[in-house]
Design a protein around this motif. Structure first.
Motif, mmCIF file in Angstrom:
data_model
loop_
_atom_site.group_PDB
_atom_site.id
_atom_site.type_symbol
_atom_site.label_atom_id
_atom_site.label_comp_id
_atom_site.label_asym_id
_atom_site.label_seq_id
_atom_site.Cartn_x
_atom_site.Cartn_y
_atom_site.Cartn_z
ATOM 1 N N GLU A 57 0.844 -1.199 0.000
ATOM 2 C CA GLU A 57 0.000 0.000 0.000
ATOM 3 C C GLU A 57 0.876 1.245 0.000
ATOM 4 O O GLU A 57 1.951 1.217 0.583
ATOM 5 N N PRO A 58 0.418 2.309 -0.590
ATOM 6 C CA PRO A 58 -0.749 2.372 -1.458
ATOM 7 C C PRO A 58 -0.463 1.697 -2.789
ATOM 8 O O PRO A 58 0.699 1.560 -3.189
ATOM 9 N N LYS A 59 -1.495 1.317 -3.469
ATOM 10 C CA LYS A 59 -1.359 0.624 -4.751
ATOM 11 C C LYS A 59 -2.386 1.171 -5.736
ATOM 12 O O LYS A 59 -3.276 1.922 -5.357
ATOM 13 N N ALA A 60 -2.249 0.769 -6.975
ATOM 14 C CA ALA A 60 -3.226 1.161 -7.997
ATOM 15 C C ALA A 60 -4.618 0.676 -7.592
ATOM 16 O O ALA A 60 -4.755 -0.297 -6.837
ATOM 17 N N HIS A 61 -5.622 1.322 -8.111
ATOM 18 C CA HIS A 61 -7.007 0.966 -7.777
ATOM 19 C C HIS A 61 -7.317 -0.480 -8.183
ATOM 20 O O HIS A 61 -7.954 -1.211 -7.438
ATOM 21 N N LEU A 62 -6.897 -0.883 -9.380
ATOM 22 C CA LEU A 62 -7.143 -2.236 -9.878
ATOM 23 C C LEU A 62 -5.839 -2.848 -10.390
ATOM 24 O O LEU A 62 -5.646 -2.979 -11.601
ATOM 25 N N PRO A 63 -4.922 -3.244 -9.505
ATOM 26 C CA PRO A 63 -3.656 -3.813 -9.968
ATOM 27 C C PRO A 63 -3.864 -5.216 -10.542
ATOM 28 O O PRO A 63 -4.297 -6.126 -9.837
ATOM 29 N N VAL A 64 -3.615 -5.365 -11.823
ATOM 30 C CA VAL A 64 -3.800 -6.659 -12.473
ATOM 31 C C VAL A 64 -2.598 -7.000 -13.344
ATOM 32 O O VAL A 64 -2.051 -6.132 -14.024
ATOM 33 N N PRO A 65 -2.189 -8.249 -13.344
ATOM 34 C CA PRO A 65 -1.119 -8.678 -14.244
ATOM 35 C C PRO A 65 -1.571 -8.595 -15.694
ATOM 36 O O PRO A 65 -2.752 -8.810 -16.006
ATOM 37 N N GLY A 66 -0.656 -8.258 -16.577
ATOM 38 C CA GLY A 66 -0.937 -8.269 -18.001
ATOM 39 C C GLY A 66 -1.577 -7.021 -18.566
ATOM 40 O O GLY A 66 -1.980 -7.010 -19.718
ATOM 41 N N ALA A 67 -1.677 -5.945 -17.787
ATOM 42 C CA ALA A 67 -2.346 -4.733 -18.257
ATOM 43 C C ALA A 67 -1.388 -3.677 -18.790
ATOM 44 O O ALA A 67 -1.828 -2.638 -19.259
ATOM 45 N N LEU A 68 -0.074 -3.934 -18.736
ATOM 46 C CA LEU A 68 0.893 -2.910 -19.145
ATOM 47 C C LEU A 68 1.299 -3.050 -20.607
ATOM 48 O O LEU A 68 1.337 -4.149 -21.160
ATOM 49 N N ASP A 69 1.625 -1.933 -21.189
ATOM 50 C CA ASP A 69 2.170 -1.842 -22.545
ATOM 51 C C ASP A 69 3.370 -0.916 -22.402
ATOM 52 O O ASP A 69 3.211 0.297 -22.275
ATOM 53 N N LEU A 70 4.572 -1.487 -22.374
ATOM 54 C CA LEU A 70 5.786 -0.720 -22.076
ATOM 55 C C LEU A 70 6.712 -0.675 -23.276
ATOM 56 O O LEU A 70 6.870 -1.677 -23.984
ATOM 57 N N CYS A 71 7.345 0.467 -23.483
ATOM 58 C CA CYS A 71 8.351 0.608 -24.539
ATOM 59 C C CYS A 71 9.675 0.992 -23.904
ATOM 60 O O CYS A 71 9.759 1.991 -23.183
ATOM 61 N N PHE A 72 10.707 0.212 -24.174
ATOM 62 C CA PHE A 72 12.055 0.485 -23.686
ATOM 63 C C PHE A 72 12.952 0.835 -24.865
ATOM 64 O O PHE A 72 12.878 0.196 -25.916
ATOM 65 N N ILE A 73 13.806 1.826 -24.693
ATOM 66 C CA ILE A 73 14.828 2.147 -25.693
ATOM 67 C C ILE A 73 16.068 1.326 -25.346
ATOM 68 O O ILE A 73 16.566 1.387 -24.217
ATOM 69 N N ALA A 74 16.547 0.564 -26.302
ATOM 70 C CA ALA A 74 17.699 -0.313 -26.087
ATOM 71 C C ALA A 74 18.993 0.495 -26.008
ATOM 72 O O ALA A 74 19.120 1.550 -26.624
ATOM 73 N N SER A 75 19.947 -0.047 -25.269
ATOM 74 C CA SER A 75 21.277 0.570 -25.168
ATOM 75 C C SER A 75 22.230 0.021 -26.221
ATOM 76 O O SER A 75 23.377 0.443 -26.308
ATOM 77 N N VAL A 76 21.758 -0.940 -27.011
ATOM 78 C CA VAL A 76 22.542 -1.547 -28.094
ATOM 79 C C VAL A 76 21.678 -1.520 -29.353
ATOM 80 O O VAL A 76 20.454 -1.338 -29.269
#
Length: 125
Positions: A57-76
């Motif tokens: 706590e505190p946490k998101a209102h509805l924390p659920v696995p699989g709901a993220l869409d993430l973009c990472f910039i590679a270092s290579v």
């Protein structure tokens, strides 16, 4: 007013599988902090890990696995990322494809983590 993202929280069903993916597959550093909590550190940011049903706590209102869409910039270069993903036998579901990132054009591949979050790994063009 806002300068940068410090961390985000990922909720997982399987912390062992999440650790394997973010450390072995994506090359992030495992960090343990306050009370045995875990995070995956990369650059100047980190992903804090919550286990479903055992969230802090505190946490998101509805924390659920699989709901993220993430973009990472590679270092290579993206070709090295692709070669690494093939070497560790992690499937690419799309790409390489041209996209638009926060600072301009990027070239990306897409995959899913063990909780089925969509992970985009990109290089700036």
């Amino acid at each position: 007013m806002i300068d940068q993202l410090d961390h985000l929280v990922l909720t997982t069903i399987d912390p062992v599988a999440a650790e394997d993916f973010y450390v072995r597959v994506l090359g992030m550093q495992l960090q343990t902090f306050a009370g045995g909590r875990k995070a995956f550190k990369y650059g100047q940011q980190k992903i804090n890990l919550h286990v479903r049903g055992q969230e802090f706590e505190p946490k998101a209102h509805l924390p659920v696995p699989g709901a993220l869409d993430l973009c990472f910039i590679a270092s290579v270069p993206l070709e090295q990322v692709i070669a690494h993903l093939l070497q560790v036998n992690w499937p690419i579901i799309e790409g390489p494809v041209a996209r638009t990132g926060a600072t301009g054009p990027i070239r990306s591949v897409y995959l899913r983590d063990p909780d089925l979050n969509l992970i985009e790994i990109a290089e700036r063009v």
